[in-house]
Write a protein that holds these residues in place. Structure first.
Motif, PDB file in Angstrom:
ATOM      1  N   SER A  49       0.832  -1.205   0.000  1.00  0.00           N
ATOM      2  CA  SER A  49       0.000   0.000   0.000  1.00  0.00           C
ATOM      3  C   SER A  49       0.865   1.253   0.000  1.00  0.00           C
ATOM      4  N   ILE A  50       1.883   1.255   0.841  1.00  0.00           N
ATOM      5  CA  ILE A  50       2.788   2.409   0.923  1.00  0.00           C
ATOM      6  C   ILE A  50       3.473   2.626  -0.413  1.00  0.00           C
ATOM      7  N   VAL A  51       3.953   1.548  -1.002  1.00  0.00           N
ATOM      8  CA  VAL A  51       4.649   1.661  -2.285  1.00  0.00           C
ATOM      9  C   VAL A  51       3.703   2.199  -3.347  1.00  0.00           C
ATOM     10  N   SER A  52       2.489   1.640  -3.418  1.00  0.00           N
ATOM     11  CA  SER A  52       1.519   2.114  -4.418  1.00  0.00           C
ATOM     12  C   SER A  52       1.196   3.587  -4.222  1.00  0.00           C
ATOM     13  N   ASP A  53       0.912   3.958  -2.976  1.00  0.00           N
ATOM     14  CA  ASP A  53       0.594   5.357  -2.683  1.00  0.00           C
ATOM     15  C   ASP A  53       1.788   6.263  -2.970  1.00  0.00           C
ATOM     16  N   SER A  54       2.960   5.800  -2.575  1.00  0.00           N
ATOM     17  CA  SER A  54       4.167   6.609  -2.778  1.00  0.00           C
ATOM     18  C   SER A  54       4.466   6.790  -4.258  1.00  0.00           C
ATOM     19  N   VAL A  55       4.321   5.715  -5.012  1.00  0.00           N
ATOM     20  CA  VAL A  55       4.564   5.819  -6.454  1.00  0.00           C
ATOM     21  C   VAL A  55       3.606   6.842  -7.048  1.00  0.00           C
ATOM     22  N   ALA A  56       2.346   6.783  -6.651  1.00  0.00           N
ATOM     23  CA  ALA A  56       1.364   7.742  -7.171  1.00  0.00           C
ATOM     24  C   ALA A  56       1.776   9.172  -6.819  1.00  0.00           C
ATOM     25  N   ILE A  57       2.204   9.391  -5.582  1.00  0.00           N
ATOM     26  CA  ILE A  57       2.630  10.735  -5.159  1.00  0.00           C
ATOM     27  C   ILE A  57       3.896  11.142  -5.892  1.00  0.00           C
ATOM     28  N   TRP A  58       4.878  10.232  -5.945  1.00  0.00           N
ATOM     29  CA  TRP A  58       6.132  10.564  -6.608  1.00  0.00           C
ATOM     30  C   TRP A  58       5.899  10.866  -8.082  1.00  0.00           C
ATOM     31  N   LEU A  59       4.978  10.109  -8.684  1.00  0.00           N
ATOM     32  CA  LEU A  59       4.719  10.311 -10.103  1.00  0.00           C
ATOM     33  C   LEU A  59       4.034  11.651 -10.355  1.00  0.00           C
ATOM     34  N   GLU A  60       3.213  12.102  -9.398  1.00  0.00           N
ATOM     35  CA  GLU A  60       2.567  13.411  -9.556  1.00  0.00           C
ATOM     36  C   GLU A  60       3.600  14.528  -9.576  1.00  0.00           C
ATOM     37  N   GLU A  61       4.673  14.321  -8.840  1.00  0.00           N
ATOM     38  CA  GLU A  61       5.700  15.350  -8.697  1.00  0.00           C
ATOM     39  C   GLU A  61       6.849  15.171  -9.688  1.00  0.00           C
ATOM     40  N   SER A  62       6.747  14.237 -10.611  1.00  0.00           N
ATOM     41  CA  SER A  62       7.855  13.970 -11.525  1.00  0.00           C
ATOM     42  C   SER A  62       7.385  14.057 -12.982  1.00  0.00           C
ATOM     43  N   PRO A  63       8.340  14.024 -13.879  1.00  0.00           N
ATOM     44  CA  PRO A  63       7.987  14.062 -15.302  1.00  0.00           C
ATOM     45  C   PRO A  63       7.489  12.714 -15.819  1.00  0.00           C
ATOM     46  N   ASP A  65       4.674   9.579 -15.904  1.00  0.00           N
ATOM     47  CA  ASP A  65       3.292   9.202 -15.629  1.00  0.00           C
ATOM     48  C   ASP A  65       3.229   7.688 -15.425  1.00  0.00           C
ATOM     49  N   ASN A  66       2.068   7.186 -15.001  1.00  0.00           N
ATOM     50  CA  ASN A  66       1.921   5.760 -14.700  1.00  0.00           C
ATOM     51  C   ASN A  66       2.259   4.879 -15.901  1.00  0.00           C
ATOM     52  N   ALA A  67       1.782   5.251 -17.063  1.00  0.00           N
ATOM     53  CA  ALA A  67       2.022   4.433 -18.259  1.00  0.00           C
ATOM     54  C   ALA A  67       3.518   4.349 -18.569  1.00  0.00           C
ATOM     55  N   LYS A  68       4.194   5.479 -18.486  1.00  0.00           N
ATOM     56  CA  LYS A  68       5.637   5.490 -18.775  1.00  0.00           C
ATOM     57  C   LYS A  68       6.398   4.724 -17.697  1.00  0.00           C
ATOM     58  N   TYR A  69       5.963   4.874 -16.436  1.00  0.00           N
ATOM     59  CA  TYR A  69       6.599   4.129 -15.343  1.00  0.00           C
ATOM     60  C   TYR A  69       6.490   2.630 -15.610  1.00  0.00           C
ATOM     61  N   ASN A  70       5.279   2.158 -15.942  1.00  0.00           N
ATOM     62  CA  ASN A  70       5.067   0.737 -16.211  1.00  0.00           C
ATOM     63  C   ASN A  70       5.894   0.265 -17.398  1.00  0.00           C
ATOM     64  N   GLU A  71       5.969   1.087 -18.433  1.00  0.00           N
ATOM     65  CA  GLU A  71       6.762   0.741 -19.616  1.00  0.00           C
ATOM     66  C   GLU A  71       8.246   0.615 -19.248  1.00  0.00           C
ATOM     67  N   LEU A  72       8.739   1.566 -18.477  1.00  0.00           N
ATOM     68  CA  LEU A  72      10.145   1.519 -18.049  1.00  0.00           C
ATOM     69  C   LEU A  72      10.395   0.322 -17.131  1.00  0.00           C
ATOM     70  N   SER A  73       9.438   0.030 -16.266  1.00  0.00           N
ATOM     71  CA  SER A  73       9.583  -1.104 -15.348  1.00  0.00           C
ATOM     72  C   SER A  73       9.681  -2.421 -16.115  1.00  0.00           C
ATOM     73  N   LYS A  74       8.817  -2.602 -17.109  1.00  0.00           N
ATOM     74  CA  LYS A  74       8.854  -3.823 -17.923  1.00  0.00           C
ATOM     75  C   LYS A  74      10.184  -3.939 -18.668  1.00  0.00           C
ATOM     76  N   ALA A  75      10.636  -2.840 -19.234  1.00  0.00           N
ATOM     77  CA  ALA A  75      11.908  -2.855 -19.957  1.00  0.00           C
ATOM     78  C   ALA A  75      13.072  -3.117 -19.004  1.00  0.00           C
ATOM     79  N   ASP A  76      12.999  -2.556 -17.804  1.00  0.00           N
ATOM     80  CA  ASP A  76      14.058  -2.739 -16.809  1.00  0.00           C
ATOM     81  C   ASP A  76      14.160  -4.201 -16.395  1.00  0.00           C
ATOM     82  N   LYS A  77      13.034  -4.883 -16.287  1.00  0.00           N
ATOM     83  CA  LYS A  77      13.043  -6.304 -15.930  1.00  0.00           C
ATOM     84  C   LYS A  77      13.772  -7.132 -16.987  1.00  0.00           C
ATOM     85  N   LYS A  78      13.717  -6.643 -18.231  1.00  0.00           N
ATOM     86  CA  LYS A  78      14.418  -7.319 -19.326  1.00  0.00           C
ATOM     87  C   LYS A  78      15.828  -6.748 -19.497  1.00  0.00           C
ATOM     88  N   ASP A  79      16.206  -5.843 -18.590  1.00  0.00           N
ATOM     89  CA  ASP A  79      17.501  -5.170 -18.627  1.00  0.00           C
ATOM     90  C   ASP A  79      17.701  -4.431 -19.944  1.00  0.00           C
TER      91      ASP A  79
END
Length: 168
Positions: A49-63, A65-79
């Protein structure tokens, strides 16, 4: 006759060794183990819950968005972060969020291991964990204790939530 006696002694020796291998656990040991597992389950849920809430807050304050975060996360898992079309600021923001999540996860793991060593003991933890996979009787006793502790913890959490919520 002598061979027969030797054979009986060997069989009885093997049976007594097998009986010694079968460890019985007290209800107190099972309760201690279960209390740490209930705590861990609650902490994992809170961490999620903390991570989800924090990600949402951090994403509001950063360049980012959720879609880009998820895209980067998937790519990062594949290195393969380079395969994602993202600005350097978005990649940096992603890495910051990932580092915060890793820090919170590491803190949980450290506390969890400390509780296992301090509350249960590594030897008992390992024996119980193995017994819960093999021994149905131990598993049933543990499950009953675990469910009771889980229900008590849920009731305590409900009471705390009621106390914290403003009256209407």
């Amino acid at each position: 006759m002598r061979k027969f006696l030797v054979m009986i002694m060997l069989v009885s020796g093997v049976l007594s060794l097998r009986a010694q291998d079968e460890t019985t656990f007290t209800d107190e040991e099972l309760q201690t183990y279960a209390s740490v597992m209930v705590w861990a389950e609650q902490e994992k849920a809170a961490l999620s819950s903390i991570v989800s809430d924090s990600v949402a807050i951090w994403l509001e304050e950063s360049p980012l968005d959720n879609a880009k975060y998820n895209e980067l996360s998937k790519a990062d898992k594949k290195d393969d972060l380079a395969s994602v079309e993202a600005t350097p600021e978005q990649v940096e923001a992603y890495k910051e969020v990932k580092a915060r999540i890793a820090e919170k996860t590491a803190n949980f793991k450290e506390t969890y291991v400390g509780k296992i060593k301090g509350d249960i003991g590594a030897g008992l933890y390992n024996k119980l964990k193995a017994a819960l996979k093999k021994d149905e009787e131990v598993k049933e006793r543990y499950q009953a204790i675990y469910e009771e502790l889980k229900a008590e913890a849920a009731a305590e959490n409900d009471e705390e939530a009621e106390e914290e919520s403003p009256e209407q």
